[in-house]
Write a protein that holds these residues in place. Structure first.
Motif, PDB file in Angstrom:
ATOM      1  N   LYS A   1       6.792  -0.305   0.287  1.00  8.32           N
ATOM      2  CA  LYS A   1       7.027   1.022  -0.286  1.00  8.32           C
ATOM      3  C   LYS A   1       6.586   1.001  -1.748  1.00  8.32           C
ATOM      4  CE  LYS A   1       9.433   2.359   3.351  1.00  8.32           C
ATOM      5  NZ  LYS A   1       8.623   2.181   4.483  1.00  8.32           N
ATOM      6  N   ALA A   2       5.883   2.044  -2.161  1.00  7.75           N
ATOM      7  CA  ALA A   2       5.445   2.158  -3.551  1.00  7.75           C
ATOM      8  C   ALA A   2       6.668   2.220  -4.465  1.00  7.75           C
ATOM      9  CB  ALA A   2       4.582   3.400  -3.727  1.00  7.75           C
TER      10      ALA A   2
ATOM     11  N   VAL B   1       2.279  -1.162  -7.918  1.00  9.41           N
ATOM     12  CA  VAL B   1       3.030  -2.213  -7.231  1.00  9.41           C
ATOM     13  C   VAL B   1       3.899  -1.580  -6.148  1.00  9.41           C
ATOM     14  CG1 VAL B   1       4.795  -4.011  -7.502  1.00  9.41           C
ATOM     15  CG2 VAL B   1       2.977  -3.779  -9.198  1.00  9.41           C
ATOM     16  N   SER B   2       3.966  -2.272  -5.032  1.00 13.84           N
ATOM     17  CA  SER B   2       4.862  -1.860  -3.954  1.00 13.84           C
ATOM     18  C   SER B   2       5.734  -3.059  -3.586  1.00 13.84           C
ATOM     19  CB  SER B   2       4.068  -1.339  -2.757  1.00 13.84           C
ATOM     20  OG  SER B   2       3.119  -2.278  -2.336  1.00 13.84           O
TER      21      SER B   2
ATOM     22  N   VAL C   1      -2.324  -7.587  -2.815  1.00 16.49           N
ATOM     23  CA  VAL C   1      -2.231  -8.952  -3.318  1.00 16.49           C
ATOM     24  C   VAL C   1      -0.755  -9.282  -3.513  1.00 16.49           C
ATOM     25  CG1 VAL C   1      -2.832 -10.527  -5.194  1.00 16.49           C
ATOM     26  CG2 VAL C   1      -4.464  -8.767  -4.495  1.00 16.49           C
ATOM     27  N   CYS C   2      -0.331 -10.413  -2.967  1.00 18.08           N
ATOM     28  CA  CYS C   2       1.061 -10.856  -3.077  1.00 18.08           C
ATOM     29  C   CYS C   2       1.317 -11.369  -4.498  1.00 18.08           C
ATOM     30  CB  CYS C   2       1.345 -11.954  -2.057  1.00 18.08           C
ATOM     31  SG  CYS C   2       3.066 -12.466  -2.034  1.00 18.08           S
ATOM     32  N   LEU C   3       2.278 -10.741  -5.174  1.00 22.73           N
ATOM     33  CA  LEU C   3       2.599 -11.118  -6.547  1.00 22.73           C
ATOM     34  C   LEU C   3       3.782 -12.081  -6.638  1.00 22.73           C
ATOM     35  CD1 LEU C   3       2.362  -7.595  -8.219  1.00 22.73           C
ATOM     36  CD2 LEU C   3       0.638  -9.413  -8.233  1.00 22.73           C
ATOM     37  N   TYR C   4       4.842 -11.776  -5.881  1.00 22.03           N
ATOM     38  CA  TYR C   4       6.059 -12.563  -6.018  1.00 22.03           C
ATOM     39  C   TYR C   4       6.916 -12.404  -4.770  1.00 22.03           C
ATOM     40  CZ  TYR C   4      10.203 -14.653  -8.098  1.00 22.03           C
ATOM     41  OH  TYR C   4      11.265 -15.484  -8.363  1.00 22.03           O
TER      42      TYR C   4
ATOM     43  N   TRP D   1       0.616  -6.047  -5.227  1.00 16.37           N
ATOM     44  CA  TRP D   1      -0.269  -5.198  -6.046  1.00 16.37           C
ATOM     45  C   TRP D   1      -1.173  -4.475  -5.071  1.00 16.37           C
ATOM     46  CZ3 TRP D   1      -0.435  -4.174 -11.226  1.00 16.37           C
ATOM     47  CH2 TRP D   1      -1.509  -3.408 -11.669  1.00 16.37           C
ATOM     48  N   ASN D   2      -1.205  -3.148  -5.170  1.00 11.44           N
ATOM     49  CA  ASN D   2      -2.070  -2.349  -4.315  1.00 11.44           C
ATOM     50  C   ASN D   2      -3.485  -2.569  -4.825  1.00 11.44           C
ATOM     51  OD1 ASN D   2       0.289  -1.428  -3.084  1.00 11.44           O
ATOM     52  ND2 ASN D   2       0.496   0.181  -4.603  1.00 11.44           N
ATOM     53  N   GLN D   3      -4.203  -3.426  -4.156  1.00  6.89           N
ATOM     54  CA  GLN D   3      -5.424  -4.055  -4.638  1.00  6.89           C
ATOM     55  C   GLN D   3      -6.478  -3.089  -5.157  1.00  6.89           C
ATOM     56  OE1 GLN D   3      -7.506  -6.389  -1.759  1.00  6.89           O
ATOM     57  NE2 GLN D   3      -8.441  -7.657  -3.307  1.00  6.89           N
TER      58      GLN D   3
END
Length: 193
Positions: free
Chosen positions: A20-21, A156-157, A93-96, A47-49
Motif C-alpha cells: 500500500k502506498a 514508498v509503499s 525495490v525492497c528497502l527494509y 520503493w516504487n521503482q
C-alpha cells in the motif's frame, strides 16, 4: 509456537503486489489506525521503482559506523547492479524488512512524520545514525544526501503480514529472516555487534 503453514501464508501477504502506498496510509501527520493495524507482524518497505532511483543507487557509497574494536571508523558499502537487481521484485525495490509487536507504531517510527529534519546534530554519511528506529528513512536520506520525507510519502509503499499472537513471536522472527534472505533489502545493513 512455530508454524510453517502460518509463515507460508504470511509470506504471500508481504508480496510487493500487496503493498500500500504510504500516502494512502497517512492522515494528517500520522498513520491511520484503521488503515494499518496496531498488531504484531512483519513489514516490508518498497520503493516504487524508477530509473532515476536505480541510477542514483548504482555505485553509491553508504557508510555504517564500525565497531570500536575495528581498525576503521566507517565501513563503506556499495550498491552494485547485481544487488539492486536482487532487491527488485516486480516493479519495486525492497528497502527494509522488519518485525514488530505493533505495525502502525513501528512504521510511524521509521518515517518520523513530524520531523522535517531528523539529522539535527548529526551529519549524513558520517556513518553515525541520528537514531536507531528510522533505518529506512535514514538510508534513503543518506543515499540522496537530502531530506526525503516528501519523496518517501510519494514513492514508498509498505506491505505487511499480521502475526499478532504472543505465541507467534518465533514465526515473526523466521518470516523476517526469510524475507531478508529472499529480497536483499538495501537498508537492513548494520555492523555485527
Amino acid at each position: 509456537m512455530f508454524s510453517e503453514e502460518k509463515i507460508k501464508s504470511a509470506f504471500k501477504d508481504l508480496d510487493q503486489k500487496n503493498a500500500k502506498a504510504l500516502n494512502d496510509l497517512i492522515i494528517g501527520r500520522g498513520i491511520s489506525k484503521t488503515r494499518l493495524p496496531e498488531k504484531g507482524g512483519v513489514y516490508i518497505f518498497w520503493w516504487n521503482q524508477s530509473k532515476a532511483f536505480e541510477e542514483k543507487l548504482k555505485g553509491c557509497t553508504y557508510q555504517v559506523k564500525a565497531k570500536k574494536s575495528h581498525e576503521v571508523d566507517k565501513i563503506n558499502i556499495k550498491f552494485t547492479q547485481d544487488w539492486i537487481e536482487k532487491a527488485t521484485v516486480g516493479n519495486k525495490v525492497c528497502l527494509y524488512v522488519g518485525k514488530t509487536t505493533n505495525l502502525r507504531d513501528r512504521v510511524t517510527k521509521h518515517l518520523k512524520l513530524t520531523k522535517e529534519n531528523i539529522w539535527v546534530g548529526h551529519t549524513r554519511n558520517s556513518g553515525k545514525k541520528p537514531n536507531t528506529v528510522s533505518q529506512m528513512r535514514i538510508g534513503l536520506e543518506t543515499v540522496f544526501d537530502k531530506d526525503m520525507l516528501v519523496e518517501i510519502k510519494e514513492n514508498v509503499s509498505v506491505s505487511w503480514a499480521v502475526m499478532d499472537e504472543y505465541s507467534e513471536a518465533v514465526n515473526r522472527f523466521f518470516l523476517e529472516d526469510k524475507m531478508i534472505s529472499n529480497n536483499y533489502p538495501l537498508f537492513n545493513i548494520d555492523v555485527e555487534r
